[in-house]
Design a protein around this motif. Structure first.
Motif, PDB file in Angstrom:
ATOM      1  N   GLY A  60       0.709  -1.122  -0.183  1.00  0.00           N
ATOM      2  CA  GLY A  60      -0.055   0.034   0.137  1.00  0.00           C
ATOM      3  C   GLY A  60       0.745   1.382   0.011  1.00  0.00           C
ATOM      4  O   GLY A  60       1.636   1.518  -0.887  1.00  0.00           O
ATOM      5  N   ARG A  61       0.619   2.029   0.985  1.00  0.00           N
ATOM      6  CA  ARG A  61       1.254   3.208   1.010  1.00  0.00           C
ATOM      7  C   ARG A  61       2.164   3.327   2.417  1.00  0.00           C
ATOM      8  O   ARG A  61       1.518   3.398   3.412  1.00  0.00           O
ATOM      9  CB  ARG A  61       0.272   4.288   1.178  1.00  0.00           C
ATOM     10  N   ALA A  62       3.421   3.730   2.321  1.00  0.00           N
ATOM     11  CA  ALA A  62       4.251   3.703   3.366  1.00  0.00           C
ATOM     12  C   ALA A  62       4.633   5.340   3.682  1.00  0.00           C
ATOM     13  O   ALA A  62       4.904   5.985   2.604  1.00  0.00           O
ATOM     14  CB  ALA A  62       5.592   2.622   3.309  1.00  0.00           C
ATOM     15  N   GLU A  63       4.963   5.761   4.967  1.00  0.00           N
ATOM     16  CA  GLU A  63       5.226   7.027   5.317  1.00  0.00           C
ATOM     17  C   GLU A  63       6.435   6.748   6.399  1.00  0.00           C
ATOM     18  O   GLU A  63       6.203   6.094   7.282  1.00  0.00           O
ATOM     19  CB  GLU A  63       4.281   7.853   5.735  1.00  0.00           C
ATOM     20  N   LEU A  64       7.382   7.720   6.343  1.00  0.00           N
ATOM     21  CA  LEU A  64       8.280   7.771   7.257  1.00  0.00           C
ATOM     22  C   LEU A  64       8.250   9.339   7.559  1.00  0.00           C
ATOM     23  O   LEU A  64       8.466  10.142   7.207  1.00  0.00           O
ATOM     24  CB  LEU A  64       9.790   7.698   6.615  1.00  0.00           C
ATOM     25  N   VAL A  65       7.838   9.583   8.985  1.00  0.00           N
ATOM     26  CA  VAL A  65       7.459  10.644   9.685  1.00  0.00           C
ATOM     27  C   VAL A  65       8.450  11.035  10.651  1.00  0.00           C
ATOM     28  O   VAL A  65       8.722  10.147  11.549  1.00  0.00           O
ATOM     29  CB  VAL A  65       5.910  10.732  10.177  1.00  0.00           C
ATOM     30  N   PRO A  66       9.106  12.174  10.457  1.00  0.00           N
ATOM     31  CA  PRO A  66      10.388  12.345  11.388  1.00  0.00           C
ATOM     32  C   PRO A  66       9.363  12.963  12.828  1.00  0.00           C
ATOM     33  O   PRO A  66       8.505  13.313  12.923  1.00  0.00           O
ATOM     34  CB  PRO A  66      10.732  13.681  11.044  1.00  0.00           C
ATOM     35  N   ASP A  67       9.994  12.318  13.988  1.00  0.00           N
ATOM     36  CA  ASP A  67       9.733  12.828  15.458  1.00  0.00           C
ATOM     37  C   ASP A  67      10.047  14.148  15.598  1.00  0.00           C
ATOM     38  O   ASP A  67      11.364  14.350  15.951  1.00  0.00           O
ATOM     39  CB  ASP A  67      10.279  11.822  16.243  1.00  0.00           C
ATOM     40  N   PRO A  68       9.265  15.156  16.106  1.00  0.00           N
ATOM     41  CA  PRO A  68       9.709  16.689  16.273  1.00  0.00           C
ATOM     42  C   PRO A  68      10.446  16.638  17.651  1.00  0.00           C
ATOM     43  O   PRO A  68      11.160  17.533  17.844  1.00  0.00           O
ATOM     44  CB  PRO A  68       8.315  17.401  16.276  1.00  0.00           C
TER      45      PRO A  68
ATOM     46  N   LEU B  94       7.643   4.684  11.093  1.00  0.00           N
ATOM     47  CA  LEU B  94       7.172   4.089   9.925  1.00  0.00           C
ATOM     48  C   LEU B  94       5.793   3.610  10.172  1.00  0.00           C
ATOM     49  O   LEU B  94       5.036   2.942  10.959  1.00  0.00           O
ATOM     50  CB  LEU B  94       8.074   2.759   9.839  1.00  0.00           C
ATOM     51  N   LEU B  95       4.915   4.273   9.128  1.00  0.00           N
ATOM     52  CA  LEU B  95       3.542   3.877   8.869  1.00  0.00           C
ATOM     53  C   LEU B  95       3.075   3.224   7.564  1.00  0.00           C
ATOM     54  O   LEU B  95       3.904   3.828   6.588  1.00  0.00           O
ATOM     55  CB  LEU B  95       2.547   5.166   9.157  1.00  0.00           C
ATOM     56  N   VAL B  96       2.400   2.083   7.560  1.00  0.00           N
ATOM     57  CA  VAL B  96       1.829   1.588   6.590  1.00  0.00           C
ATOM     58  C   VAL B  96       0.421   1.499   6.222  1.00  0.00           C
ATOM     59  O   VAL B  96      -0.482   1.285   7.308  1.00  0.00           O
ATOM     60  CB  VAL B  96       2.431   0.280   6.449  1.00  0.00           C
ATOM     61  N   ASN B  97      -0.074   2.390   5.444  1.00  0.00           N
ATOM     62  CA  ASN B  97      -1.629   2.393   5.194  1.00  0.00           C
ATOM     63  C   ASN B  97      -2.169   3.145   6.356  1.00  0.00           C
ATOM     64  O   ASN B  97      -3.285   2.955   6.814  1.00  0.00           O
ATOM     65  CB  ASN B  97      -2.077   1.186   5.051  1.00  0.00           C
ATOM     66  N   GLY B  98      -1.264   3.932   7.007  1.00  0.00           N
ATOM     67  CA  GLY B  98      -1.806   4.851   8.065  1.00  0.00           C
ATOM     68  C   GLY B  98      -1.527   4.335   9.336  1.00  0.00           C
ATOM     69  O   GLY B  98      -1.811   5.129  10.485  1.00  0.00           O
ATOM     70  N   VAL B  99      -1.207   3.135   9.548  1.00  0.00           N
ATOM     71  CA  VAL B  99      -0.946   2.435  10.693  1.00  0.00           C
ATOM     72  C   VAL B  99       0.420   2.327  11.399  1.00  0.00           C
ATOM     73  O   VAL B  99       1.357   1.910  10.426  1.00  0.00           O
ATOM     74  CB  VAL B  99      -1.466   1.072  10.521  1.00  0.00           C
ATOM     75  N   PRO B 100       0.786   3.071  12.247  1.00  0.00           N
ATOM     76  CA  PRO B 100       2.218   2.838  12.879  1.00  0.00           C
ATOM     77  C   PRO B 100       2.784   1.330  13.071  1.00  0.00           C
ATOM     78  O   PRO B 100       2.112   0.591  13.459  1.00  0.00           O
ATOM     79  CB  PRO B 100       2.193   3.453  14.089  1.00  0.00           C
ATOM     80  N   GLN B 101       3.811   1.366  12.415  1.00  0.00           N
ATOM     81  CA  GLN B 101       4.388   0.017  12.204  1.00  0.00           C
ATOM     82  C   GLN B 101       5.640  -0.124  13.177  1.00  0.00           C
ATOM     83  O   GLN B 101       5.972  -1.030  13.692  1.00  0.00           O
ATOM     84  CB  GLN B 101       4.721  -0.362  10.697  1.00  0.00           C
ATOM     85  N   SER B 102       6.582   0.997  13.046  1.00  0.00           N
ATOM     86  CA  SER B 102       7.769   1.056  13.739  1.00  0.00           C
ATOM     87  C   SER B 102       8.214   2.227  13.978  1.00  0.00           C
ATOM     88  O   SER B 102       7.752   3.258  13.606  1.00  0.00           O
ATOM     89  CB  SER B 102       8.981   0.310  12.813  1.00  0.00           C
ATOM     90  N   TYR B 103       9.071   2.297  15.194  1.00  0.00           N
ATOM     91  CA  TYR B 103       9.597   3.639  15.489  1.00  0.00           C
ATOM     92  C   TYR B 103      11.208   3.566  15.731  1.00  0.00           C
ATOM     93  O   TYR B 103      11.530   2.357  16.218  1.00  0.00           O
ATOM     94  CB  TYR B 103       9.111   4.275  16.617  1.00  0.00           C
TER      95      TYR B 103
END
Length: 264
Positions: A22-30, A38-47
């Motif tokens: 699907g769709r993966a996102e790597l979102v920085p922690d402020p 790491l989110l996959v399809n909007g669900v947090p998978q890893s930090y």
């Protein structure tokens, strides 16, 4: 004169990519300069925190880490197999604690492997291969790994072919004497899937444990629990957690029947 901060500090932005699932996102922690979710399809998978692999945001990952640390008080793993990769949180931790360990990660999504390897590569080399976890284990040599960490999900559930007695027996075959299996399981009240999974693993291993938060173990809310098998150590529990073993685990399973392959 007013300060405008450090102009040389790079601005981190989220990275979005299409992956096989699907769709993966790597979102920085402020809050942490080198932290990423790491989110996959909007669900947090890893930090992961690239600067500090021991900073673990998810409770179940902290439980896995404590189990590994407790087992490691009396052993040093030479070979570690990870089923499921995500952002490589646990492999990075293992590399910090046991830098001499040879690690192999089996991740079913090759696009996710490429994203993580490109954007947040591990500090130490880790062998990462794309493939099915069960097929990889079935091809592995007898007693080939000292530690196996299984954390494989399709959406919010473990794939059915990884939750059977036949697969658990393959894991037992591949695990070296004195080794440890660590398996992440997610469930919802009344925890029926977990009871079946405990019975399934117990059909292949003589020693089994279950670590989790008390409200989850009691079926009061959904969450993750960690199944341990092999040389199960006395894992230190955090406040609000329990480690169930032996008689307590029998009571928890409540007569649940192990799950077999559909064609058996």
């Amino acid at each position: 004169m007013a300060t405008h901060g450090n102009r040389h500090t790079p601005v981190r932005r989220a990275v979005v990519a299409a992956v096989a699932s699907g769709r993966a996102e790597l979102v920085p922690d402020p809050a942490r300069p080198r932290g990423w979710t790491l989110l996959v399809n909007g669900v947090p998978q890893s930090y992961v925190d690239l600067a500090d692999p021991e900073h673990l945001e998810f409770a179940y990952v902290r439980q896995i880490a404590r189990a590994l640390r407790a087992w490691g008080r009396h052993a040093v793993p030479a070979r570690v197999l990870h089923l499921g990769g995500g952002a490589l949180t646990v492999p990075r931790l293992v590399a910090r604690w046991w830098p001499g360990a040879a690690q192999r990660v089996v991740e079913h999504d090759p696009d996710l492997i490429a994203l993580v390897s490109r954007e947040i590569p591990p500090a130490r080399p880790v062998e990462i291969v794309a493939g099915d976890a069960r097929e990889a284990v079935e091809r592995a040599p007898d007693q080939g790994y000292d530690v196996i960490v299984a954390d494989v999900f399709t959406g919010a559930a473990m794939p059915a072919h990884l939750g059977t007695v036949q697969f658990a027996r393959q894991l037992a075959r591949v695990l070296a004497p004195g080794g440890l299996l660590v398996m992440n399981v997610t469930d919802v009240p009344p925890m029926a899937a977990t009871r079946i999974q405990v019975a399934t693993v117990a059909a292949a291993f003589a020693r089994v444990g279950l670590l989790g938060e008390i409200p989850v173990l009691r079926g009061r809310r959904a969450g993750n629990v960690v199944v341990l098998a092999g040389e199960v150590p006395p894992v230190p529990v955090a406040r609000g957690e329990r480690l169930l073993r032996e008689g307590e685990l029998v009571v928890f399973s409540g007569g649940a029947r192990p799950r077999m392959d559909a064609n058996r």
